[in-house]
Write an enzyme that holds these catalytic residues in place. Structure first.
Site, PDB file in Angstrom:
ATOM      1  N   PRO A 122       0.847  -1.202   0.000  1.00  0.00           N
ATOM      2  CA  PRO A 122       0.000   0.000   0.000  1.00  0.00           C
ATOM      3  C   PRO A 122       0.874   1.241   0.000  1.00  0.00           C
ATOM      4  CG  PRO A 122       0.060  -1.003   2.185  1.00  0.00           C
ATOM      5  CD  PRO A 122       0.793  -1.930   1.276  1.00  0.00           C
ATOM      6  N   MET A 123       0.583   2.177  -0.914  1.00  0.00           N
ATOM      7  CA  MET A 123       1.388   3.389  -1.030  1.00  0.00           C
ATOM      8  C   MET A 123       0.470   4.585  -1.219  1.00  0.00           C
ATOM      9  SD  MET A 123       4.546   1.980  -3.414  1.00  0.00           S
ATOM     10  CE  MET A 123       3.508   0.881  -4.397  1.00  0.00           C
ATOM     11  N   CYS A 138       3.335   3.793   8.841  1.00  0.00           N
ATOM     12  CA  CYS A 138       3.506   5.080   8.169  1.00  0.00           C
ATOM     13  C   CYS A 138       4.035   6.127   9.149  1.00  0.00           C
ATOM     14  CB  CYS A 138       2.182   5.541   7.575  1.00  0.00           C
ATOM     15  SG  CYS A 138       2.309   7.111   6.682  1.00  0.00           S
ATOM     16  N   LYS A 157       0.511  -4.230   9.193  1.00  0.00           N
ATOM     17  CA  LYS A 157       1.780  -3.884   8.544  1.00  0.00           C
ATOM     18  C   LYS A 157       2.506  -2.907   9.456  1.00  0.00           C
ATOM     19  CE  LYS A 157       3.854  -2.537   4.138  1.00  0.00           C
ATOM     20  NZ  LYS A 157       4.743  -1.423   4.547  1.00  0.00           N
ATOM     21  N   HIS A 217       7.933  -4.060   7.521  1.00  0.00           N
ATOM     22  CA  HIS A 217       8.912  -3.241   6.802  1.00  0.00           C
ATOM     23  C   HIS A 217      10.186  -3.273   7.639  1.00  0.00           C
ATOM     24  CE1 HIS A 217       9.743   0.657   4.360  1.00  0.00           C
ATOM     25  NE2 HIS A 217      10.887   0.119   4.771  1.00  0.00           N
ATOM     26  N   GLY A 249      10.463  -3.771   2.214  1.00  0.00           N
ATOM     27  CA  GLY A 249      11.506  -2.772   2.401  1.00  0.00           C
ATOM     28  C   GLY A 249      12.726  -3.006   1.530  1.00  0.00           C
ATOM     29  N   GLY A 250      12.924  -2.167   0.533  1.00  0.00           N
ATOM     30  CA  GLY A 250      14.149  -2.187  -0.264  1.00  0.00           C
ATOM     31  C   GLY A 250      14.307  -3.359  -1.201  1.00  0.00           C
ATOM     32  N   ARG A 253       7.929   0.468  -4.127  1.00  0.00           N
ATOM     33  CA  ARG A 253       8.387   1.358  -5.204  1.00  0.00           C
ATOM     34  C   ARG A 253       8.965   0.597  -6.387  1.00  0.00           C
ATOM     35  NH1 ARG A 253      12.363   4.836  -1.923  1.00  0.00           N
ATOM     36  NH2 ARG A 253      12.273   2.968  -0.611  1.00  0.00           N
TER      37      ARG A 253
END
Length: 338
Positions: free
Chosen positions: A20-21, A103, A142, A174, A215-216, A237
């Protein structure tokens, strides 16, 4: 029947997800991503519980069944409100309700939810318990591995222990701390060091619980490596900036046949989708902005990005903008091959 069969596989089927972003994973983004993979779990942007209860639900929560499997991520810290928002999400047809405990933005902190909830694991457990009691679909969390000066060992153990004790179906982690003061949300995605081993240790301590990592992670090869240690992998991303990576998810992660749609077919589908969105009062830019990264690294990609980023914003633009951009990519590829 196919949807029911997939649901019957249980949460363990969700070996791969797109994170989710905020401002990115809206219904148009999810529609695009679903053209590349049948199986990946897709998430909404975070929706604040109050907005889900009192806001324009069709605008905030509406989606097409073609996007499934789709999970709704909620933000909040009031168990009663989260339970009600979860019921609303289930009624809309979401497959999962996820609680955001990761977040780090100032806006989220001012509402006392997001990553700052890492400091109050008992409250997180209360929220999960309330949601579990209100819906029949999976409820997940999350989170980060910790925030600020927390020791990540007890911080993550306390959070995980609390939510699993009340029946959480999964914990997506994350693998970075969040710094609530001194770093921007963007910096919080890059600067705190990754600690994948901390998530691996959590999984070893909870062998019967679903634990996913985020994450990454940049490639499917990296995702497959993580799946040797945890139950699920979530890309953010990397999947958004290069959605073509999702073409190989079904085969590489699920051992299923790869998505059969050709790029030509995907372009045709998204053009028809964009024109339908325009007929309903939207703009082609709402769709095209999520497609900018599609031809990452390919000949003609620069022209593709230029056309979508400029022409799609014109008031009278329609799907022909996407077609012209695709023609530029095809020309670039042909020139490179010549």
């Amino acid at each position: 029947m196919a949807e029911l069969a997939e649901q019957d596989k249980g949460y363990g089927h969700n070996r791969f997800a797109v994170a989710p972003m905020i401002d990115w994973t809206d219904r148009h983004c999810r529609t695009l991503h679903r053209q590349f993979t049948r199986h990946a779990l897709l998430y909404t942007e975070m929706i604040v519980a109050d907005a889900a209860i009192h806001g324009n639900r069709d605008r905030l929560l509406g989606f097409s069944s073609d996007e499934h499997p789709v999970a709704l991520q909620l933000g909040g810290s009031n168990p009663v409100k989260l339970a009600e928002a979860a019921r609303v999400g289930e009624a809309f047809g979401y497959r999962e309700i996820n609680l955001n405990v990761g977040c780090p933005s100032d806006r989220v902190q001012s509402g006392t939810f997001g990553a700052c909830l890492m400091k109050t694991p008992a409250l997180v457990a209360d929220c999960v318990a309330a949601m579990k009691q209100s819906v029949s679909i999976p409820v997940t969390v999350k989170c980060r591995i910790g925030v600020d000066d927390q020791d990540v060992e007890p911080a993550l153990d306390d959070l995980a222990g609390g939510v699993f004790a009340v029946g959480a179906d999964a914990l997506w982690v994350h693998a970075r701390k969040a710094w609530l003061k001194g770093l921007s949300p963007k910096e919080n995605r890059d600067i705190p060091p990754l600690d994948y081993d901390r998530v691996y240790r959590l999984k070893r301590q909870n062998p019967s619980q679903f634990i996913g990592i985020n994450g990454g992670i940049q490639t499917l090869d990296e995702a497959l490596h993580h799946l040797n240690h945890v139950d699920g992998v979530m890309l953010g991303r990397a999947a958004y900036n290069n959605p073509m990576i999702l073409l190989d998810v079904d085969a590489a992660i699920y051992g299923d046949a790869p998505q059969a749609a050709s790029i030509d077919t995907i372009i045709d589908y998204m053009c028809a989708y964009a024109d339908n969105h325009i007929r309903q009062g939207g703009r082609v830019s709402h769709v095209a902005r999520h497609m900018v990264g599609m031809f990452h690294g390919a000949a003609g990609a620069r022209r593709w990005r230029q056309i979508l980023s400029t022409e799609a914003n014109k008031p009278d633009a329609d799907s022909n903008v996407i077609r012209r951009a695709y023609e530029a990519v095809q020309t670039g590829m042909a020139d490179q091959a010549a």
